[in-house]
Design an enzyme around this catalytic site. Structure first.
Site, mmCIF file in Angstrom:
data_model
loop_
_atom_site.group_PDB
_atom_site.id
_atom_site.type_symbol
_atom_site.label_atom_id
_atom_site.label_comp_id
_atom_site.label_asym_id
_atom_site.label_seq_id
_atom_site.Cartn_x
_atom_site.Cartn_y
_atom_site.Cartn_z
ATOM 1 N N HIS A 359 0.791 -1.234 0.000
ATOM 2 C CA HIS A 359 0.000 0.000 0.000
ATOM 3 C C HIS A 359 0.821 1.280 0.000
ATOM 4 O O HIS A 359 0.257 2.365 -0.047
ATOM 5 C CB HIS A 359 -0.929 0.042 1.211
ATOM 6 C CG HIS A 359 -2.168 -0.765 1.033
ATOM 7 N ND1 HIS A 359 -3.307 -0.266 0.457
ATOM 8 C CD2 HIS A 359 -2.438 -2.058 1.333
ATOM 9 C CE1 HIS A 359 -4.238 -1.212 0.421
ATOM 10 N NE2 HIS A 359 -3.735 -2.308 0.944
ATOM 11 N N LYS A 547 -9.509 13.925 3.723
ATOM 12 C CA LYS A 547 -8.622 12.769 3.777
ATOM 13 C C LYS A 547 -7.781 12.921 5.028
ATOM 14 O O LYS A 547 -7.784 13.983 5.651
ATOM 15 C CB LYS A 547 -7.722 12.705 2.534
ATOM 16 C CG LYS A 547 -7.033 14.047 2.232
ATOM 17 C CD LYS A 547 -6.219 14.018 0.946
ATOM 18 C CE LYS A 547 -7.046 14.021 -0.319
ATOM 19 N NZ LYS A 547 -7.007 12.770 -1.056
ATOM 20 N N ARG A 548 -7.041 11.883 5.408
ATOM 21 C CA ARG A 548 -6.175 12.036 6.569
ATOM 22 C C ARG A 548 -5.207 13.201 6.375
ATOM 23 O O ARG A 548 -4.805 13.523 5.247
ATOM 24 C CB ARG A 548 -5.396 10.728 6.825
ATOM 25 C CG ARG A 548 -6.251 9.652 7.457
ATOM 26 C CD ARG A 548 -6.809 10.070 8.808
ATOM 27 N NE ARG A 548 -5.776 10.143 9.809
ATOM 28 C CZ ARG A 548 -5.579 9.234 10.751
ATOM 29 N NH1 ARG A 548 -6.376 8.182 10.850
ATOM 30 N NH2 ARG A 548 -4.606 9.363 11.619
ATOM 31 N N LYS A 553 0.112 14.556 1.531
ATOM 32 C CA LYS A 553 -1.168 14.878 0.884
ATOM 33 C C LYS A 553 -1.308 16.392 0.631
ATOM 34 O O LYS A 553 -2.194 16.831 -0.088
ATOM 35 C CB LYS A 553 -2.335 14.367 1.728
ATOM 36 C CG LYS A 553 -2.430 12.831 1.784
ATOM 37 C CD LYS A 553 -3.554 12.370 2.688
ATOM 38 C CE LYS A 553 -3.635 10.859 2.869
ATOM 39 N NZ LYS A 553 -4.315 10.176 1.739
ATOM 40 N N THR A 655 -8.542 6.731 -2.937
ATOM 41 C CA THR A 655 -9.867 6.220 -3.293
ATOM 42 C C THR A 655 -10.920 7.318 -3.193
ATOM 43 O O THR A 655 -11.956 7.230 -3.854
ATOM 44 C CB THR A 655 -10.304 5.040 -2.398
ATOM 45 O OG1 THR A 655 -10.093 5.401 -1.028
ATOM 46 C CG2 THR A 655 -9.519 3.782 -2.741
ATOM 47 N N LYS A 659 -14.506 8.417 -5.419
ATOM 48 C CA LYS A 659 -15.829 8.748 -4.881
ATOM 49 C C LYS A 659 -16.298 10.100 -5.416
ATOM 50 O O LYS A 659 -17.469 10.275 -5.781
ATOM 51 C CB LYS A 659 -15.791 8.809 -3.351
ATOM 52 C CG LYS A 659 -15.344 7.522 -2.662
ATOM 53 C CD LYS A 659 -15.026 7.795 -1.171
ATOM 54 C CE LYS A 659 -14.229 6.670 -0.559
ATOM 55 N NZ LYS A 659 -13.617 7.041 0.746
HETATM 56 C C1 LIG Z 1 -12.381 7.122 1.149
HETATM 57 C C2 LIG Z 1 -12.018 7.556 2.507
HETATM 58 C C3 LIG Z 1 -10.683 7.820 2.836
HETATM 59 C C4 LIG Z 1 -9.558 7.741 1.823
HETATM 60 O O1 LIG Z 1 -9.374 9.012 1.250
HETATM 61 P P1 LIG Z 1 -8.080 9.365 0.360
HETATM 62 O O2 LIG Z 1 -8.355 10.743 -0.115
HETATM 63 O O3 LIG Z 1 -8.053 8.368 -0.771
HETATM 64 O O4 LIG Z 1 -6.905 9.275 1.254
HETATM 65 C C5 LIG Z 1 -10.389 8.224 4.113
HETATM 66 N N1 LIG Z 1 -11.353 8.363 5.047
HETATM 67 C C6 LIG Z 1 -12.648 8.130 4.767
HETATM 68 C C7 LIG Z 1 -13.672 8.317 5.829
HETATM 69 C C8 LIG Z 1 -13.029 7.713 3.494
HETATM 70 O O5 LIG Z 1 -14.319 7.477 3.220
#
Ligand SMILES: *Cc1c(COP(=O)(O)O)cnc(C)c1O
Length: 823
Positions: A359, A547-548, A553, A655, A659
């Protein structure tokens, strides 16, 4: 086969539950009690199908996947289950007929999120579970039933404050405790050996401490197919509560220690995302759920098979990152010590049964355990890893003729450490990355020595998301419009969305699509009004980064860009600016100081911007606290712009990018992870790409030829923006607050440790890309068309596609066709 729903029976179940469990009538029970009643009524329907699925397993003994993951970021189950059972409307009707003036959505909100994960990796596991059931693949998700999931984040005075997530306090209506499947897990002690009369050596672990692993199963409901898999989460209990009767000192001491171990083991999820922390308790958690899963899988296998040589044909263990990599050695231990196989046989079976998903390529995330810690906790497992490594190094020398230098670099054990990624690679038949570019970097760079030795093991599986939750549940209006326009096949075949392409130029479809986006923006504005007390302008561009919080990032680059806009507006108060709302959501690991300071900075900039009467005509900045799956379902459908701005090469896939695309947001992003594949799907007209490429980043690292100092001195706008971090503009009471951030970007001339994520390098190109966003948004019809094209081209990013590829190219599973008689 759809789910059997009987309205009057469902009604009765709700009333009975309220009566029996709350001793109340519908009129005076609380919303929480009503949620519990509805959840139990839904579970009752699920149970019949669950039993039928289990019976089909037992009759057909199909090959079964065990998806091993430390994290499952499931979120809420009720709404998702109703979507997958196709009974959302029926249940709302029941509520209406019961004369409860309550929306199903309000009942859904009573359910706490199952927050058993940090971010993308844990959410991926949850999407995979949904797809596995929908595709009728026999599978268990295997993980830990943490008493406390990811912490609850509050923002106090602009700072993140963490609170415990007591998600089980009202009980969990979905789980079923399976005491019959308990297993003993052993830690510590010593290993002794003896030779039997036939000359075979046996190894025995002695003086160990043990805990009992007890599984709780949660149903994972397939979409309208009556197929239910189990998410199996292990809880820990002390092995024998009556051991306290043995009252001599040693036994008493041991009993208390084992009680403590059982209590602490599954207490809390480690809140680190993409960062390794070598804590003993974490290693205990890893071995605990892996050993429990493997013991149970082998026991189940042996019930219907006589020879362990068939194991690779009937069982596959997929390791989600290296967190469960100890599975390789644990399977060897079971085959050698409990099943009495010879080494070569055991190793052949193991390496045809285990598979590994990588990952990340970031060094700070790579797991390596100190030998002394590891060997004390898992003495027998350590012996086995030593032997795996001894034989591996011999083969590198004798079969592959590699130099001692390369062998040292590839050794599973070196410099006093055990390298879990290398153990996972050597012990698996498959090693996959999670996006095309990521897999290429693994093969050509990070793992090239391993790729040269085992080219056949390496493969790509680009991540995906489930459209049932991220469109069907999160965006019901858009889901209904799409179904009305092209039918409902997209629920199980997301490539169907391609059929929307002609409608990108259909005036009436465009209007409906845009109206729905507007409704979703108003819905989010209501959420923000309630939670932040800030009023949003739903006509502005909603520009979202959720995101985190992690330096790679680059939320910091987003904030610096906002400061640049702030200056532009101040300089030109009569200028024409396109109104924009910047929305952030991000948890920082509690021990990650820099990340927490960036949260404070975002909130300081928000205060500055939102309270400046001139600037707030055009800009609003909000930080939504406690980003999680449930508020993601409100935030993402409302976005116009999706911020995917990681330093190229650092985001393995991402991911949330998928979305957003699915929900008709346009990406502003770097050529990193799955952004590259999104770009390929939508084409250059429908995405805003900027910045360094992976290759350029990797070359800059190697050459050390990067000087943020020069950019700072040559670009006056960037210069002014950075200075506002240290001149009291943002924090008049404590002007030194953000000095640390300033200094990490530009330490001194020629210092190649400054700005390791190339924020200053990409800031101008980012700023330019954002100007193009403004321009594109002003062309209202053009923007709507681009948004529709994004939705229409997102079919590739269904986790159904990902899971089919895993299944045909790695796992060799077959869909279990359900026999109607088994219902
Ligand atoms: C999809 C998702 C993530 C992943 O987000 P990235 O932008 O791909 O790091 C993190 N937290 C939650 C709650 C999510 O639904």
């Amino acid at each position: 086969m759809s789910y059997s729903f009987n309205k009057s029976k469902f009604k009765e179940e709700i009333l009975d539950h309220v009566r029996n469990f709350s001793r109340k009538t519908l009129e005076d029970c609380s919303l929480q009690e009503l949620y519990q009643a509805v959840a139990f009524a839904v579970r009752d329907i699920i149970t019949d199908h669950w039993i039928a699925t289990q019976r089909a397993y037992n009759q057909k003994t199909p090959k079964t996947l065990y998806y091993l993951s430390m994290e499952f970021l499931i979120g809420r189950a009720l709404g998702n289950n109703l979507v997958n059972m196709g009974i959302m409307e029926e249940v709302q009707e029941v509520l209406d007929e019961l004369n409860i003036k309550i929306n199903l959505a309000a009942i859904e909100e009573q359910e706490p999120d199952a927050g058993l994960g940090n971010g993308g990796l844990g959410r991926l596991a949850a999407c995979f579970m949904d797809s596995l059931s929908t595709l009728s693949y026999p599978a268990y998700g295997c993980g830990i039933r943490y008493n406390y999931g990811i912490f609850k984040q509050k923002i106090e005075d602009g700072y993140q404050v963490e609170y415990p997530d007591d998600w089980l306090k009202n009980g969990n209506p979905w789980e079923v405790k399976r005491t019959d499947n308990a297993r003993e897990i052993k830690f510590g002690g010593t290993v002794s050996s003896f030779v039997d009369e036939r000359g075979k050596i046996h190894f025995v672990q002695q003086d160990y401490e043990s805990v009992l692993a007890i599984p709780y199963d949660m149903p994972i409901v397939g979409y309208k197919n009556g197929f239910i898999n189990a998410l199996r989460l292990w809880d820990a209990e002390a092995p024998d509560k009556f051991i306290l009767r043995f009252f001599d000192q040693g036994a008493y001491q041991k009993a208390v220690e084992q009680q403590t171990l059982a209590k602490t083991l599954v207490e809390v999820l480690y809140p680190n995302d993409n960062h390794y922390q070598g804590k003993e308790l974490r290693l205990k958690q890893q071995y605990f759920f892996v050993s429990a899963t493997l013991q149970q899988a082998i026991a189940k296998f042996k019930k219907s098979h006589s020879s362990l040589y068939l194991l690779p044909e009937k069982v596959v263990f997929q390791m989600n990152d290296t967190h469960p990599a100890v599975a390789v050695a644990e399977l060897m231990r079971i085959l050698l010590d409990e099943e009495q196989l010879e080494w070569d046989e055991a190793f052949d079976i193991t390496t045809r049964t285990c598979a590994y998903t990588n990952h990340t390529i970031m060094i700070e995330a790579l797991e390596s355990w100190p030998i002394d810690l590891f060997s004390k906790l898992l003495p027998r497992i350590y012996q086995i890893i030593e032997e795996i490594n001894r034989r591996f190094c011999i083969s590198l020398r004798e079969e592959h003729h590699l130099s001692e230098n390369i062998i040292h670099n590839m050794s599973i054990i070196s410099d006093g450490q055990i390298k879990m990624a290398y153990l996972a690679i050597v012990g698996s038949f498959s090693v996959n990355g999670v996006a095309a570019i990521h897999t290429e970097i693994l093969k050509k760079d990070v793992l090239k020595n391993f790729y040269n030795v085992y080219p056949q093991k390496f493969n790509n599986k680009t991540n995906g998301i489930t459209q049932r939750r991220w469109l069907g549940h999160a965006n019901p209006e858009l889901a209904a419009l799409i179904t009305h326009t092209i039918g409902d096949k997209w629920y199980t075949d997301l490539m169907e969305l391609k059929k929307l392409l002609p409608y990108a130029h259909d005036k009436s479809f465009m209007k409906e699509f845009d109206d729905i986006k507007f409704h979703n923006k108003v819905r989010l504005a209501q959420y923000v009004k309630e939670h932040n007390g800030i009023v949003l302008n739903p006509h502005s561009i909603y520009d979202v980064q959720v995101k985190r919080l992690h330096e790679y990032k680059r939320q910091l680059m987003n904030v610096l860009h906002i400061l640049m806009l702030y200056n532009e507006i101040k300089d030109n108060p009569n200028g024409n600016f396109v109104p924009r709302t910047f929305i952030f959501g991000a948890k920082a690991a509690p021990g990650y100081r820099k990340a927490k300071l960036i949260i404070k900075l975002i909130n300081a900039v928000a205060d500055k911007v939102n309270n400046d009467p001139l600037v707030r005509k055009y800009l609003t900045v909000v930080f939504i606290e406690n980003y999680n799956v449930s508020n993601a379902e409100i935030i993402i459908p409302a976005a116009n712009v999706s911020e995917q701005i990681s330093t190229a090469s650092k985001e393995a896939s991402g991911t949330s990018n998928m979305k957003f695309m699915l929900n008709g947001a346009l990406t502003v992003g770097t050529l990193d992870g799955a952004n590259i594949e999104i770009y390929e799907e939508v084409g250059p007209e429908n995405i805003f790409i900027f910045g360094l490429t992976c290759q350029e980043v990797l070359e800059l690292y190697k050459s050390g030829n990067y000087s943020p100092w020069d950019i700072y001195h040559n670009d006056s706008e960037i210069n002014r923006t950075l200075k506002s971090l240290i001149n009291g503009t943002l924090s008049p009471d404590s002007p030194d607050l953000f000095v640390e951030i300033y200094e990490s970007l530009i330490n001194r001339a020629g210092d190649n440790l400054s700005d390791p994520y190339f924020i200053l390098k990409d800031l101008r190109p980012y700023h330019a890309a954002q100007k193009l966003v403004d321009k594109a948004y002003l062309d209202k019809e053009g923007w709507i068309q681009k948004a529709i094209i994004n939705t229409a081209c997102s079919g590739k990013f269904s986790s159904d596609r990902t899971i089919k590829q895993y299944s045909s190219e790695i796992w060799g599973l077959e869909s279990l066709k359900m026999n109607k008689k088994s219902y």
